[in-house]
Write a protein that holds these residues in place. Structure first.
Motif, mmCIF file in Angstrom:
data_model
loop_
_atom_site.group_PDB
_atom_site.id
_atom_site.type_symbol
_atom_site.label_atom_id
_atom_site.label_comp_id
_atom_site.label_asym_id
_atom_site.label_seq_id
_atom_site.Cartn_x
_atom_site.Cartn_y
_atom_site.Cartn_z
ATOM 1 N N VAL A 158 0.992 -1.090 -0.138
ATOM 2 C CA VAL A 158 0.011 -0.128 -0.097
ATOM 3 C C VAL A 158 0.777 1.042 0.087
ATOM 4 O O VAL A 158 0.339 2.267 -0.563
ATOM 5 N N TYR A 159 1.904 1.159 0.990
ATOM 6 C CA TYR A 159 2.666 2.381 1.091
ATOM 7 C C TYR A 159 3.389 2.807 -0.032
ATOM 8 O O TYR A 159 3.399 4.074 -0.550
ATOM 9 N N ASP A 160 3.954 1.847 -0.828
ATOM 10 C CA ASP A 160 4.992 2.052 -2.111
ATOM 11 C C ASP A 160 3.741 2.490 -3.324
ATOM 12 O O ASP A 160 4.178 3.493 -3.885
ATOM 13 N N ALA A 161 2.713 1.902 -3.372
ATOM 14 C CA ALA A 161 1.911 2.401 -4.627
ATOM 15 C C ALA A 161 1.251 3.830 -4.281
ATOM 16 O O ALA A 161 1.133 4.644 -5.115
ATOM 17 N N VAL A 162 0.865 4.244 -2.960
ATOM 18 C CA VAL A 162 0.366 5.449 -2.533
ATOM 19 C C VAL A 162 1.635 6.649 -2.863
ATOM 20 O O VAL A 162 1.202 7.576 -3.498
ATOM 21 N N SER A 163 2.698 6.114 -2.419
ATOM 22 C CA SER A 163 3.852 7.091 -2.857
ATOM 23 C C SER A 163 4.138 7.382 -4.344
ATOM 24 O O SER A 163 4.397 8.600 -4.544
ATOM 25 N N ALA A 164 3.711 6.298 -5.126
ATOM 26 C CA ALA A 164 3.944 6.425 -6.454
ATOM 27 C C ALA A 164 2.699 7.232 -7.279
ATOM 28 O O ALA A 164 2.551 7.400 -8.266
ATOM 29 N N GLY A 165 1.618 7.131 -6.408
ATOM 30 C CA GLY A 165 0.288 7.921 -7.035
ATOM 31 C C GLY A 165 -0.349 6.849 -7.799
ATOM 32 O O GLY A 165 -1.261 7.192 -8.446
ATOM 33 N N ASP A 166 -0.057 5.703 -7.500
ATOM 34 C CA ASP A 166 -0.865 4.491 -8.245
ATOM 35 C C ASP A 166 -2.167 3.986 -7.479
ATOM 36 O O ASP A 166 -1.785 3.075 -6.515
ATOM 37 N N TRP A 167 -2.946 4.890 -7.376
ATOM 38 C CA TRP A 167 -4.181 4.576 -6.259
ATOM 39 C C TRP A 167 -4.867 3.001 -6.607
ATOM 40 O O TRP A 167 -5.369 2.490 -5.699
ATOM 41 N N ALA A 178 -2.755 0.497 -5.150
ATOM 42 C CA ALA A 178 -2.564 0.684 -3.446
ATOM 43 C C ALA A 178 -3.852 0.050 -2.985
ATOM 44 O O ALA A 178 -4.099 -0.773 -2.150
ATOM 45 N N ASP A 179 -5.218 0.154 -3.676
ATOM 46 C CA ASP A 179 -6.597 -0.181 -3.256
ATOM 47 C C ASP A 179 -6.238 -1.791 -3.615
ATOM 48 O O ASP A 179 -6.864 -2.547 -2.386
ATOM 49 N N ALA A 180 -5.643 -2.225 -4.452
ATOM 50 C CA ALA A 180 -5.532 -4.013 -4.676
ATOM 51 C C ALA A 180 -4.591 -4.391 -3.555
ATOM 52 O O ALA A 180 -5.006 -5.429 -3.004
ATOM 53 N N GLN A 181 -3.614 -3.691 -3.294
ATOM 54 C CA GLN A 181 -2.580 -4.162 -2.299
ATOM 55 C C GLN A 181 -3.450 -4.060 -0.611
ATOM 56 O O GLN A 181 -3.115 -4.812 0.062
ATOM 57 N N ALA A 182 -3.986 -3.109 -0.758
ATOM 58 C CA ALA A 182 -5.096 -3.176 0.657
ATOM 59 C C ALA A 182 -5.791 -4.606 0.742
ATOM 60 O O ALA A 182 -5.928 -4.946 1.895
ATOM 61 N N ARG A 183 -6.156 -4.838 -0.339
ATOM 62 C CA ARG A 183 -7.364 -6.162 -0.303
ATOM 63 C C ARG A 183 -6.329 -7.191 -0.069
ATOM 64 O O ARG A 183 -6.758 -8.200 0.436
ATOM 65 N N VAL A 184 -5.176 -7.394 -0.662
ATOM 66 C CA VAL A 184 -4.392 -8.354 -0.581
ATOM 67 C C VAL A 184 -3.898 -8.655 0.977
ATOM 68 O O VAL A 184 -3.818 -9.674 1.553
ATOM 69 N N ALA A 185 -3.390 -7.277 1.558
ATOM 70 C CA ALA A 185 -3.106 -7.345 3.021
ATOM 71 C C ALA A 185 -4.364 -7.710 3.919
ATOM 72 O O ALA A 185 -4.194 -8.676 4.747
ATOM 73 N N ALA A 186 -5.428 -7.298 3.545
ATOM 74 C CA ALA A 186 -6.755 -7.823 4.316
ATOM 75 C C ALA A 186 -7.058 -9.199 4.157
ATOM 76 O O ALA A 186 -7.319 -9.969 5.152
#
Length: 222
Positions: free
Chosen positions: A189-198, A201-209
């Motif tokens: 999530v952090y890396d994608a948000v930092s890159a502006g790739d929302w 980031a949203d997909a990685q939040a689901r993976v982490a969940a």
């Protein structure tokens, strides 16, 4: 960390002595960082080396167990649940800070729900640890409990790894892209948000969940 927790999901522990200031000793990774300097300046008589070796030895013995096979491993999953809550809060703040509208464009709902389930599961495991320690659990309970405590961390691994960094499979922490040794939490999530790739980031939040949910289910399994 890279091989053990980041790739294999094996919990790690770091212990060391440091100055009250928290600063590393001045010759760290320099040409002066030698046996001779340590013997004469850093730790004359290697007193601190002996002390930390004894401490590590005691920790290793405690983790290895003893003749009492009914003793639970000294791992506190409730503290881990609290830490995960902090990771989510930090990720939410980071997403708000990066967003031009100061509003997160990542759906953290699944992560928050997974965290609540993991916290509840960790609480139940803690209750079981106390029952086992008091001798109030049925025969064989300690072995089943220690299996969960020892292997729960591996449920935080994703099969595909982080985007662009497949070797790093742990969804809760990984070295930052530009921070050297220092980790970043919820790194996908952090890396994608930092890159502006929302979208990522949203997909990685689901993976982490999903992985946090998997850990909760593992802890609750009979």
């Amino acid at each position: 960390y890279t091989a053990a927790i980041d790739h294999l999901g094996i919990p790690c522990l770091d212990m060391a002595f440091s100055p009250e200031s928290g600063a590393p000793y001045g010759v760290y990774h320099s040409t002066f960082d030698s046996f001779e300097w340590m013997d004469s300046e850093g730790d004359p008589g290697f007193v601190r080396h002996v002390a930390i070796a004894r401490l590590w030895g005691l920790v290793a013995l405690r983790l290895a167990g003893d003749a009492d096979a009914d003793a639970p491993l000294p791992l506190n999953l409730t503290l881990q649940a609290e830490a995960i809550g902090g990771y989510i809060s930090a990720a939410q703040a980071h997403a708000r800070n990066v967003s031009s509208s100061n509003v997160s464009r990542v759906d953290f709902g699944p992560l928050e729900a997974a965290h609540a389930r993991f916290a509840a599961a960790a609480g139940k495991v803690g209750d079981e640890q106390r029952r086992v320690a008091k001798g109030a659990a049925p025969p064989g309970a300690a072995a089943a409990l220690n299996e969960k405590l020892a292997y729960a961390e591996r449920r935080f691994l994703s099969a595909s790894g982080l985007p662009t960094r497949k070797y790093f499979r742990h969804v809760l922490q990984a070295p930052g892209l530009y921070t050297g040794y220092a980790p970043k939490t919820l790194p996908g999530v952090y890396d994608a948000v930092s890159a502006g790739d929302w979208a990522t980031a949203d997909a990685q939040a689901r993976v982490a969940a999903e992985r946090i949910d998997a850990a909760a289910s593992f802890l609750l399994a009979e």
